[in-house]
Motif scaffolding. Structure first.
Motif, mmCIF file in Angstrom:
data_model
loop_
_atom_site.group_PDB
_atom_site.id
_atom_site.type_symbol
_atom_site.label_atom_id
_atom_site.label_comp_id
_atom_site.label_asym_id
_atom_site.label_seq_id
_atom_site.Cartn_x
_atom_site.Cartn_y
_atom_site.Cartn_z
ATOM 1 N N VAL A 1 0.603 -1.116 -0.448
ATOM 2 C CA VAL A 1 -0.051 0.057 -0.241
ATOM 3 C C VAL A 1 1.263 1.007 -0.006
ATOM 4 O O VAL A 1 1.743 0.977 0.613
ATOM 5 C CB VAL A 1 -0.611 0.282 1.144
ATOM 6 N N CYS A 2 0.627 2.175 -0.588
ATOM 7 C CA CYS A 2 1.580 3.479 -1.349
ATOM 8 C C CYS A 2 3.003 3.232 -1.106
ATOM 9 O O CYS A 2 3.844 3.543 -0.570
ATOM 10 C CB CYS A 2 1.024 4.176 -0.047
ATOM 11 N N GLU A 3 3.207 2.138 -1.802
ATOM 12 C CA GLU A 3 4.486 1.881 -1.518
ATOM 13 C C GLU A 3 5.272 1.194 -0.670
ATOM 14 O O GLU A 3 6.991 0.671 -0.468
ATOM 15 C CB GLU A 3 5.550 2.871 -1.957
ATOM 16 N N GLY B 1 1.643 -3.533 14.684
ATOM 17 C CA GLY B 1 2.807 -2.451 15.059
ATOM 18 C C GLY B 1 2.502 -0.704 15.009
ATOM 19 O O GLY B 1 1.616 -0.772 14.034
ATOM 20 N N THR B 2 3.259 -0.464 15.525
ATOM 21 C CA THR B 2 3.289 1.337 15.575
ATOM 22 C C THR B 2 3.631 1.118 14.129
ATOM 23 O O THR B 2 2.980 2.956 13.705
ATOM 24 C CB THR B 2 4.036 1.693 16.733
ATOM 25 N N SER B 3 4.359 0.876 13.195
ATOM 26 C CA SER B 3 4.702 1.130 11.834
ATOM 27 C C SER B 3 3.323 1.056 10.642
ATOM 28 O O SER B 3 3.340 1.614 10.052
ATOM 29 C CB SER B 3 5.228 0.151 11.018
ATOM 30 N N VAL B 4 2.365 1.133 11.332
ATOM 31 C CA VAL B 4 1.148 0.951 10.499
ATOM 32 C C VAL B 4 0.534 1.748 10.673
ATOM 33 O O VAL B 4 -0.742 1.807 11.598
ATOM 34 C CB VAL B 4 0.046 -0.417 10.413
ATOM 35 N N ILE C 1 -6.196 5.340 3.746
ATOM 36 C CA ILE C 1 -5.656 4.477 2.596
ATOM 37 C C ILE C 1 -4.920 3.176 2.694
ATOM 38 O O ILE C 1 -5.362 1.985 2.617
ATOM 39 C CB ILE C 1 -4.512 5.187 1.958
ATOM 40 N N VAL C 2 -4.308 3.380 4.010
ATOM 41 C CA VAL C 2 -3.541 1.594 4.786
ATOM 42 C C VAL C 2 -4.291 0.789 5.331
ATOM 43 O O VAL C 2 -3.976 -0.164 5.278
ATOM 44 C CB VAL C 2 -2.233 2.378 5.195
ATOM 45 N N GLU D 1 -7.231 -4.579 5.562
ATOM 46 C CA GLU D 1 -8.174 -5.033 6.402
ATOM 47 C C GLU D 1 -8.803 -6.095 5.215
ATOM 48 O O GLU D 1 -9.330 -6.702 5.627
ATOM 49 C CB GLU D 1 -8.945 -4.400 7.584
ATOM 50 N N LYS D 2 -8.590 -4.886 3.781
ATOM 51 C CA LYS D 2 -9.071 -5.208 2.796
ATOM 52 C C LYS D 2 -9.061 -6.911 2.718
ATOM 53 O O LYS D 2 -9.189 -7.570 2.142
ATOM 54 C CB LYS D 2 -9.475 -4.684 1.695
#
Length: 121
Positions: free
Chosen positions: A15-17, A93-96, A101-102, A107-108
């Motif tokens: 998602v978004c590179e 994770g805190t990186s999410v 968008i993300v 979830e999808k």
């Protein structure tokens, strides 16, 4: 042959590179789902949710690790518990990022995986 008590499943979504990992550990009556950015995985927040034994249409949930108003792990755990009809442990994770968008894209991917690989959940 002895049945296995644990089954694992791994999926990725871009998602978004950015690449995100989804790790699933299926247990006898529950499932653990971890979501984190590839190469930046961290175990910062964890929630648990389960169907209410007295009212099957309701789902109970709480945050075990992390702030109570965290990144949305509890909400997603509750949606997964309702869908799977079993106890769900979920770590984000805190990186999410919790954005428009993300998070929906991840979830999808999870709900598509449940539909296409239900035996993994």
């Amino acid at each position: 042959m002895t049945p296995q008590n644990f089954h694992s499943h791994f999926a990725q979504v871009e998602v978004c590179e950015a690449q995100y990992n989804i790790r699933v550990l299926k247990m006898k009556d529950s499932v653990f789902v971890y979501i984190g950015q590839d190469k930046a995985e961290s175990f910062d927040e964890m929630a648990v949710a389960m169907p209410d034994a007295s009212n099957a249409s309701e789902v109970l949930g709480t945050t075990i690790i992390g702030p109570p108003d965290g990144s949305g792990a509890q909400d997603l755990a509750q949606r997964l518990a309702k869908k799977l009809k079993k106890q769900v442990y979920l770590s984000l994770g805190t990186s999410v990022p919790n954005d428009r968008i993300v998070r929906p894209s991840i979830e999808k991917k999870i709900f598509d995986d449940i539909k296409n690989n239900v035996e993994c959940f």
